[in-house]
Design an enzyme around this catalytic site. Structure first.
Site, PDB file in Angstrom:
ATOM      1  N   GLY A 220      45.811  47.860  46.422  1.00 29.48           N
ATOM      2  CA  GLY A 220      45.731  46.532  45.843  1.00 29.48           C
ATOM      3  C   GLY A 220      44.444  46.342  45.073  1.00 29.48           C
ATOM      4  O   GLY A 220      43.750  47.303  44.718  1.00 29.48           O
ATOM      5  N   GLY A 222      40.522  44.363  44.628  1.00 31.41           N
ATOM      6  CA  GLY A 222      39.396  43.935  45.436  1.00 31.41           C
ATOM      7  C   GLY A 222      38.458  45.073  45.817  1.00 31.41           C
ATOM      8  O   GLY A 222      38.775  46.253  45.662  1.00 31.41           O
ATOM      9  N   ILE A 224      37.375  46.239  48.702  1.00 34.81           N
ATOM     10  CA  ILE A 224      37.775  47.170  49.765  1.00 34.81           C
ATOM     11  C   ILE A 224      38.794  48.171  49.238  1.00 34.81           C
ATOM     12  O   ILE A 224      38.674  49.383  49.479  1.00 34.81           O
ATOM     13  CB  ILE A 224      38.321  46.400  50.980  1.00 34.81           C
ATOM     14  N   GLU A 243      52.548  49.201  43.012  1.00 33.28           N
ATOM     15  CA  GLU A 243      52.786  48.093  42.081  1.00 33.28           C
ATOM     16  C   GLU A 243      51.641  47.992  41.088  1.00 33.28           C
ATOM     17  O   GLU A 243      51.831  47.654  39.929  1.00 33.28           O
ATOM     18  CB  GLU A 243      52.971  46.777  42.824  1.00 33.28           C
ATOM     19  N   GLY A 341      53.351  41.826  46.473  1.00 34.69           N
ATOM     20  CA  GLY A 341      54.175  42.923  46.963  1.00 34.69           C
ATOM     21  C   GLY A 341      53.763  43.424  48.327  1.00 34.69           C
ATOM     22  O   GLY A 341      54.217  44.499  48.745  1.00 34.69           O
TER      23      GLY A 341
END
Length: 438
Positions: A220, A222, A224, A243, A341
């Site tokens: 994803g 960010g 982290i 995604e 997602g």
């Protein structure tokens, strides 16, 4: 050649914006694929229009449409399935009306056809190729095809800076589809590189222990996720089915960590639905034969995700409760982003042979000089649960990475307390005992 063929469709952004009528629903963009010049031209018509709905998601680039004046004498309102920075600021600080719809990205076709239902589509695309097709760019391939199905008017904003994605499910559109064509050379919406801090690096190191060589990766956005992405530089023969295509993924491909040869599904490609990053990354994507752009319903379908071997899904959260429930899109009554997602990949990864789902977050954060825990007994009233406890597998903080799936509720509570910042463990333990959870 193409400019001669489609000369009769070519017009200025101001002329194209006149296709919009009062009462219309107008799609303008998603993530890095926003028709910024057409949006600005439409904004200039604000005194001529009434009751126009702007359909968009994940906006990050500056825009007059979302500026300081958007709440006064404004005929526009926003309807979105994923709040980005601009949608949040326009609504909360400037008073722009906003409606939000919650659903999984694997169902974005439903939003396009049954909820958004645009009258006019502004589609930022690449320059046409020699066959008269345009690429949907870094993010448009995720959903343009569904949006265009029922629109009255379609306007292509053909941008010289938009990367041409070579391979995909429905990533190319014919110039014949457009009612109007506007040529621009504006910079594609960028997302600056995240600065990796020591805390993110600690979490990344713990997560790396759960990622085998030959894994297929989903990441994803960010700090982290970025730290974990760069942590994967120590792994071999990785695959990408995600995604999001992100900056760390580009580096993993360049460095040779990604070969896609062990995925078992679409082994010739790094598969993605949308992308956000820097100009360097967009240049890397341009005419890259190793990339495949699928729609959200394809890439985020848990059944397709599960076809990949050793699928490792890594996502983040704002907070996790003591049972492992994940809040990643709202806190209290305030909508921050969207489900996106996350649950699609949480489910698909666990169905994958040798796959794992990991939710990674810092255990705490500082607010007003005071430390606040992200591990809590229960969420504030109004908070939506993004991923239920029944679906969660691994939770990671800087204090560990634990598989909750195999634990009963009492052991889950103990595990979550061990993942909390030490300053809050005693309080969480007392609260758990008070409610007979341990």
């Amino acid at each position: 050649m193409y400019q001669e063929t489609y000369r009769d469709k070519e017009m200025s952004a101001a002329e194209a914006a006149k296709l919009v009528k009062s009462g219309d629903r107008v799609y303008v963009g998603t993530a890095s694929s926003f028709s910024n010049e057409l949006m600005d031209a439409l904004w200039e018509r604000r005194n001529e229009l009434e009751d126009v709905t702007i359909l968009c998601s994940m906006s990050v680039a500056p825009s007059k449409m979302f500026g300081t004046d958007c709440g006064e004498n404004n005929p526009f309102r926003v309807e979105t399935f994923f709040l980005g920075l601009n949608e949040r600021v326009a609504h909360r600080k400037h008073g722009m009306p906003l409606d939000f719809t919650s659903f999984h990205l694997s169902q974005v076709d439903i939003w396009c056809r049954d909820i958004a239902k645009p009258d006019v589509c502004f589609l930022q695309v690449s320059m046409p190729d020699e066959k008269g097709f345009v690429s949907c760019g870094p993010s448009g391939g995720s959903m343009y095809c569904f949006l265009a199905e029922g629109a009255r008017n379609i306007v292509f904003e053909c941008n010289k800076c938009v990367p041409y994605i070579m391979n995909g499910e429905k990533h190319l559109l014919p110039m014949d589809l457009a009612d109007a064509v506007v040529y621009t050379d504006n910079e594609v919406s960028q997302l600056p590189k995240d600065e990796i801090d020591d805390l993110s690096k600690q979490i990344s190191d713990l997560v790396m222990a759960e990622v085998p060589d030959g894994a297929t990766i989903q990441l994803g956005l960010g700090k982290i996720s970025t730290a974990i992405g760069y942590g994967l530089l120590e792994k071999n023969d990785l695959g990408i089915f995600s995604e999001l295509f992100s900056e760390p993924m580009m580096e993993l491909i360049k460095n040779g960590n990604v070969t896609n040869k062990n995925k078992g599904f679409m082994e010739d490609y790094s598969v993605f639905a949308f992308s956000m990053g820097t100009t360097e990354m967009y240049n890397f994507m341009d005419k890259n034969p190793g990339l495949y752009n699928g729609t959200f319903p394809f890439v985020n379908d848990p059944r397709n995700i599960a076809k990949n071997n050793r699928m490792i899904s890594i996502n983040t959260a704002m907070s996790v409760d003591i049972f492992g429930q994940v809040a990643a899109d709202s806190m209290g009554w305030t909508q921050q982003s969207a489900v996106g997602g996350q649950l699609d990949f949480v489910k698909g990864a666990q169905w994958s042979p040798g796959g794992k789902s990991i939710i990674a977050l810092a255990s705490s954060f500082m607010k007003g000089g005071k430390r606040q825990s992200k591990i809590c007994l229960n969420f504030p009233v109004g908070t939506a649960v993004t991923t239920p406890r029944s679906e969660v597998q691994y939770i990671a903080t800087e204090y560990g990475c634990i598989n909750l799936k195999t634990l009963n509720m009492s052991d889950r509570v103990r595990a979550m307390i061990s993942l909390a910042h030490p300053d809050f463990r005693d309080q969480l333990t007392e609260e758990a005992k008070l409610h007979h959870l341990i």
